[in-house]
Design an enzyme around this catalytic site. Structure first.
Site, PDB file in Angstrom:
ATOM      1  N   GLY A 147      -0.805 -13.221  18.133  1.00 14.21           N
ATOM      2  CA  GLY A 147      -1.187 -14.473  18.161  1.00 14.21           C
ATOM      3  C   GLY A 147      -0.085 -15.544  17.467  1.00 14.21           C
ATOM      4  O   GLY A 147       0.056 -16.785  17.977  1.00 14.21           O
ATOM      5  N   ARG A 179       1.995 -18.616  19.255  1.00 13.47           N
ATOM      6  CA  ARG A 179       1.839 -20.004  19.095  1.00 13.47           C
ATOM      7  C   ARG A 179       3.291 -20.385  18.901  1.00 13.47           C
ATOM      8  O   ARG A 179       3.605 -21.489  19.242  1.00 13.47           O
ATOM      9  CB  ARG A 179       1.207 -20.047  17.558  1.00 13.47           C
ATOM     10  CG  ARG A 179      -0.345 -19.981  17.742  1.00 13.47           C
ATOM     11  CD  ARG A 179      -1.077 -20.207  16.320  1.00 13.47           C
ATOM     12  NE  ARG A 179      -0.798 -19.527  15.462  1.00 13.47           N
ATOM     13  CZ  ARG A 179      -1.352 -18.262  15.170  1.00 13.47           C
ATOM     14  NH1 ARG A 179      -2.300 -18.127  15.747  1.00 13.47           N
ATOM     15  NH2 ARG A 179      -0.914 -17.622  14.140  1.00 13.47           N
ATOM     16  N   TYR A 215      -5.076   6.615  13.116  1.00 12.65           N
ATOM     17  CA  TYR A 215      -3.793   6.244  13.394  1.00 12.65           C
ATOM     18  C   TYR A 215      -3.513   6.364  14.815  1.00 12.65           C
ATOM     19  O   TYR A 215      -2.816   5.391  15.357  1.00 12.65           O
ATOM     20  CB  TYR A 215      -2.876   7.124  12.529  1.00 12.65           C
ATOM     21  CG  TYR A 215      -1.385   6.727  12.428  1.00 12.65           C
ATOM     22  CD1 TYR A 215      -0.814   5.686  12.041  1.00 12.65           C
ATOM     23  CD2 TYR A 215      -0.508   7.732  13.253  1.00 12.65           C
ATOM     24  CE1 TYR A 215       0.585   5.209  11.885  1.00 12.65           C
ATOM     25  CE2 TYR A 215       0.898   7.371  13.008  1.00 12.65           C
ATOM     26  CZ  TYR A 215       1.313   6.464  12.638  1.00 12.65           C
ATOM     27  OH  TYR A 215       2.698   5.904  12.702  1.00 12.65           O
ATOM     28  N   THR A 228      -5.521  -2.183  10.308  1.00 12.12           N
ATOM     29  CA  THR A 228      -4.011  -2.687  10.399  1.00 12.12           C
ATOM     30  C   THR A 228      -3.335  -2.593  11.676  1.00 12.12           C
ATOM     31  O   THR A 228      -2.604  -3.518  11.978  1.00 12.12           O
ATOM     32  CB  THR A 228      -3.137  -1.937   9.168  1.00 12.12           C
ATOM     33  OG1 THR A 228      -3.917  -2.006   8.078  1.00 12.12           O
ATOM     34  CG2 THR A 228      -1.944  -2.314   9.113  1.00 12.12           C
ATOM     35  N   PHE A 248       0.699  -1.373  -0.043  1.00  9.91           N
ATOM     36  CA  PHE A 248      -0.166  -0.083   0.079  1.00  9.91           C
ATOM     37  C   PHE A 248       0.937   1.314  -0.031  1.00  9.91           C
ATOM     38  O   PHE A 248       0.637   2.023  -0.857  1.00  9.91           O
ATOM     39  CB  PHE A 248      -0.984   0.052   1.345  1.00  9.91           C
ATOM     40  CG  PHE A 248      -1.796   1.209   1.339  1.00  9.91           C
ATOM     41  CD1 PHE A 248      -2.785   1.685   0.272  1.00  9.91           C
ATOM     42  CD2 PHE A 248      -1.672   2.067   2.512  1.00  9.91           C
ATOM     43  CE1 PHE A 248      -3.452   3.030   0.273  1.00  9.91           C
ATOM     44  CE2 PHE A 248      -2.488   3.005   2.478  1.00  9.91           C
ATOM     45  CZ  PHE A 248      -3.142   3.830   1.686  1.00  9.91           C
ATOM     46  N   ASP A 300      -1.397  -9.280   3.574  1.00  9.47           N
ATOM     47  CA  ASP A 300      -1.944  -8.173   4.265  1.00  9.47           C
ATOM     48  C   ASP A 300      -2.026  -8.460   5.846  1.00  9.47           C
ATOM     49  O   ASP A 300      -3.011  -9.637   6.035  1.00  9.47           O
ATOM     50  CB  ASP A 300      -3.239  -7.550   3.761  1.00  9.47           C
ATOM     51  CG  ASP A 300      -3.707  -6.217   4.584  1.00  9.47           C
ATOM     52  OD1 ASP A 300      -3.513  -6.165   5.632  1.00  9.47           O
ATOM     53  OD2 ASP A 300      -4.156  -5.618   3.629  1.00  9.47           O
TER      54      ASP A 300
END
Length: 316
Positions: A101, A105, A144, A91, A35, A57
């Site tokens: 996450g 893991r 933001y 985002t 982007f 993304d």
């Protein structure tokens, strides 16, 4: 050798970080949705067998085995993060959840690239990490500002609840080669206007201040933070404590470019901070004496050369 994931790795700061991590002998996976990032920023790394580029993304989960994660993915200039404010906050928030996450893991250490924008338009000057900020939660910049504040909260909660190894840095105004020429930030704006002989646009009277750090100093502080002692998670300010007004910056850019540009004044944007200056005592203490070493004129000279090359090659 570590296996390191850099989200937003094809961006301005991310590309410099990928370069540094490769030079230190690591395997680097660069994740970017392009982007604001660009393959042009990392094309010089493509022949390195320990560099891998993935288009992805981070608002969507990503599975990989890594030792460390640098989470830099998010548009960082007002022009880009206000273009799609819902995507910007997704985002910051969903991206943080997905990367945390992943870190949980696989047992990876993860660093969050937060921002001085968490301080908003500060009522405390200069800004220490203990200051909670003065942010408008419903303004044009809040997608933001509040997205990054929420990401910091998520990082701390994953650390306290799930014992994820985290690090949080708050990045102050950074400039250097590979900045997007149309990102709307003051350094790139002034340089592009000066090189093209256009009027240099200053919002307000030009007395508002910023503290500019060169990208190499930021990368050094970021790497040191990832390597800092286990008990130190941050947040920590990474920025240059030397203040300049917008007028001073414009005059230096005109001088260094030998430009005939004139300075004109426009109305101030909503919620634009009047002062921004970090207290870096904590960084000095915890990051082996880290502090910026590149003077503004030196850094601007390198940045001007980069943008001049873009203009001459018609890539700007």
């Amino acid at each position: 050798m570590k296996r390191i994931l850099v989200t937003g790795g094809a961006g301005f700061v991310g590309s410099h970080l990928c370069e540094r991590l490769l030079k230190e002998g690591n395997e680097v996976i660069c994740l970017d949705n392009y982007f604001t990032g660009s393959k042009q920023n990392i094309e010089h790394l493509m022949d390195d067998h320990y560099f891998e580029l993935v288009r992805h993304d981070i608002i969507n989960p990503y599975m990989i085995e890594v030792d460390e994660i640098y989470n830099l993915a998010c548009p960082a200039s007002p022009v880009h993060y206000q273009y799609n404010p819902i995507k910007t906050i997704k985002t910051s928030v969903m991206g943080a959840i997905n990367m945390l996450g992943l870190a949980k893991r696989v047992g990876a250490k993860i660093l969050q690239a937060s921002t001085s924008e968490v301080y908003g338009d500060p009522t405390v000057h200069p800004q220490p990490e203990s200051y909670w900020g003065n942010v408008n939660p419903i303004g044009l910049r809040s997608c933001y500002d509040e997205g990054k504040r929420c990401a910091e909260t998520l990082f701390m909660d994953y650390h306290t609840q799930n014992e994820v190894a985290i690090k949080i840095i708050r990045i102050f105004n950074t400039y250097g080669p590979r900045m997007h020429p149309q990102d709307g930030r003051v350094v790139s704006n002034f340089i592009m206007q000066a090189l093209k002989g256009d009027d240099i646009t200053i919002f307000g009277e030009g007395h508002q201040t910023r503290s500019f750090q060169y990208v190499d100093d930021l990368v050094e502080g970021t790497v040191r933070m990832m390597q800092s002692r286990d008990g130190f998670v941050g947040p920590v300010n990474i920025g240059n404590p030397i203040e300049f007004t917008m007028l001073e910056l414009a005059e230096i850019v005109i001088e260094l470019t030998n430009s005939k540009s004139k300075i004109i004044h426009l109305p101030l944007p909503q919620d634009d901070p009047m002062q921004r200056q970090p207290v870096i005592d904590l960084a000095k203490k915890e990051l082996n004496g880290w502090e910026p070493t590149v003077h503004l004129r030196e850094g601007l000279g390198k940045t001007i050369s980069y943008f001049d090359g873009l203009i001459k090659s018609n890539k700007a």
